[in-house]
Design a protein around this motif. Structure first.
Motif, PDB file in Angstrom:
ATOM      1  N   ASN A   1      35.974 -15.494 -37.522  1.00 14.29           N
ATOM      2  CA  ASN A   1      37.339 -15.381 -37.013  1.00 14.29           C
ATOM      3  C   ASN A   1      38.360 -15.913 -38.018  1.00 14.29           C
ATOM      4  O   ASN A   1      39.409 -15.297 -38.216  1.00 14.29           O
TER       5      ASN A   1
ATOM      6  N   TYR B   1      41.195 -13.292 -39.059  1.00 11.92           N
ATOM      7  CA  TYR B   1      42.582 -13.460 -38.618  1.00 11.92           C
ATOM      8  C   TYR B   1      43.443 -14.134 -39.682  1.00 11.92           C
ATOM      9  O   TYR B   1      44.411 -14.805 -39.383  1.00 11.92           O
TER      10      TYR B   1
ATOM     11  N   ASP C   1      42.263 -22.459 -40.655  1.00 14.98           N
ATOM     12  CA  ASP C   1      42.695 -21.331 -41.480  1.00 14.98           C
ATOM     13  C   ASP C   1      44.219 -21.308 -41.595  1.00 14.98           C
ATOM     14  O   ASP C   1      44.922 -21.978 -40.833  1.00 14.98           O
TER      15      ASP C   1
ATOM     16  N   SER D   1      41.423  -7.004 -33.663  1.00 19.61           N
ATOM     17  CA  SER D   1      40.063  -7.459 -33.365  1.00 19.61           C
ATOM     18  C   SER D   1      39.062  -6.323 -33.584  1.00 19.61           C
ATOM     19  O   SER D   1      38.041  -6.493 -34.236  1.00 19.61           O
TER      20      SER D   1
ATOM     21  N   GLY E   1      35.159  -9.312 -29.056  1.00 21.08           N
ATOM     22  CA  GLY E   1      35.917  -9.993 -28.014  1.00 21.08           C
ATOM     23  C   GLY E   1      35.064 -11.000 -27.252  1.00 21.08           C
ATOM     24  O   GLY E   1      35.505 -11.577 -26.253  1.00 21.08           O
TER      25      GLY E   1
ATOM     26  N   LEU F   1      34.194 -16.065 -29.025  1.00 24.59           N
ATOM     27  CA  LEU F   1      34.584 -17.410 -28.595  1.00 24.59           C
ATOM     28  C   LEU F   1      33.957 -17.787 -27.254  1.00 24.59           C
ATOM     29  O   LEU F   1      33.679 -18.962 -27.018  1.00 24.59           O
TER      30      LEU F   1
END
Ligand code: ADP
Length: 261
Positions: free
Chosen positions: A161, A165, A189, A214, A221, A224
């Motif tokens: 991620n 992202y 990040d 995503s 999805g 997390l």
């Protein structure tokens, strides 16, 4: 609210009144609604790639196969969509294992420093393509009792991620601090961040702030939701700090040996 009622009588059999019982079924209803939403989401997530695979393979069979450039383009899509299906099914199976009532971790001694370094090497390959630097501050060798395959999954999801992202030229900082009874790992990040009002929802299954982003990066999805389950199974905590446009930091705290308690 659900109401059930029963009449009460006195000794002579004369009507005295009624007892009404109020059941608060909001929790039950909410659970039922969540289950329905989940099934609807899974169906939708499966349907999208299948529709595309069918459509493009039909077009190929109907003649597009004779145009090499077109054929390559369509096959690339079919390949990408079938890879998405595979990740989705893998994550769904993993989630269902983690949510089973009798789920148990495979405890072993895990060298967390080694585990993080191995993952950074894997993730570095993707990061390089986007010119993202991964910096780490993991000096001490740290052992914990935990499930190494699950811990790998957890940190891989967070690192993936962090790269997905982030924009070109970003930076990801991984640090591990070794305390007496627990360890802290943080993954920070300099990416797109998460708007404050969305933060409470990102651990929900299939919740995404930006669906297109995503999907484009291959996200299911579910990353997390899986990460949270793994942390909770280890009796640890998973926290997030984020600012839209600035970046995101996930903090994982794990007890070194929960089997001793
Ligand atoms: P996905 O497969 O969509 O990445 P996840 O469960 O891993 O699913 O994450 C859920 C959502 O949380 C993502 O779609 C994204 O919107 C947001 N998110 C997760 N990690 C980050 C991050 N490091 N920076 C910004 N947004 C993030």
């Amino acid at each position: 609210i659900e109401i059930t009622g029963a009449p009460i009588f006195n000794e002579g059999g004369k009507w005295k009144g009624v007892v009404l019982v109020f059941h608060d079924i909001t929790d039950l209803k909410r659970l039922e609604q969540m289950r329905k939403d989940f099934v609807a989401n899974v169906s939708h997530e499966l349907k999208t790639p299948i529709t595309s695979i069918r459509g493009f393979s039909e077009t190929l069979l109907d003649g597009a196969m004779n145009d090499p450039a077109l054929a390559e383009q369509f096959l690339t899509i079919i390949h990408k969509e079938s890879t998405r299906l595979q990740s989705l099914i893998k994550d769904l199976l993993e989630l269902s294992k983690l949510e089973k009532a009798d789920f148990e971790l495979n405890f072993e001694n895990v060298n967390l420093k080694q585990l993080m370094q191995d993952l950074i090497i894997i993730i570095d390959q993707n990061a390089e393509k986007k010119n993202i630097r991964i910096l780490s501050d993991i000096s001490e060798t740290t052992f914990i009792r935990g499930d190494s395959a699950r811990l790998k999954q957890l940190f891989l999801n967070l690192l993936t991620n962090a790269v997905n992202y982030s924009s070109e030229g970003g930076e990801v900082n991984v640090s591990l601090s070794n305390e007496e009874d627990y360890v802290n790992v943080s993954i920070a990040d300099t990416g797109i961040g998460i708007p404050e009002e969305e933060i409470p929802r990102i651990f929900e299954r299939f919740y995404r702030v930006d669906k297109a982003r995503s999907r484009n990066s291959g996200g299911t999805g579910l990353g997390l939701a899986i990460a949270k389950h793994i942390v909770e199974a280890h009796h640890g905590s998973l926290e997030v700090e984020s600012e839209a446009g600035q970046g995101t930091t996930f903090h994982v705290t794990l007890p070194k040996d929960l089997t001793q308690n």
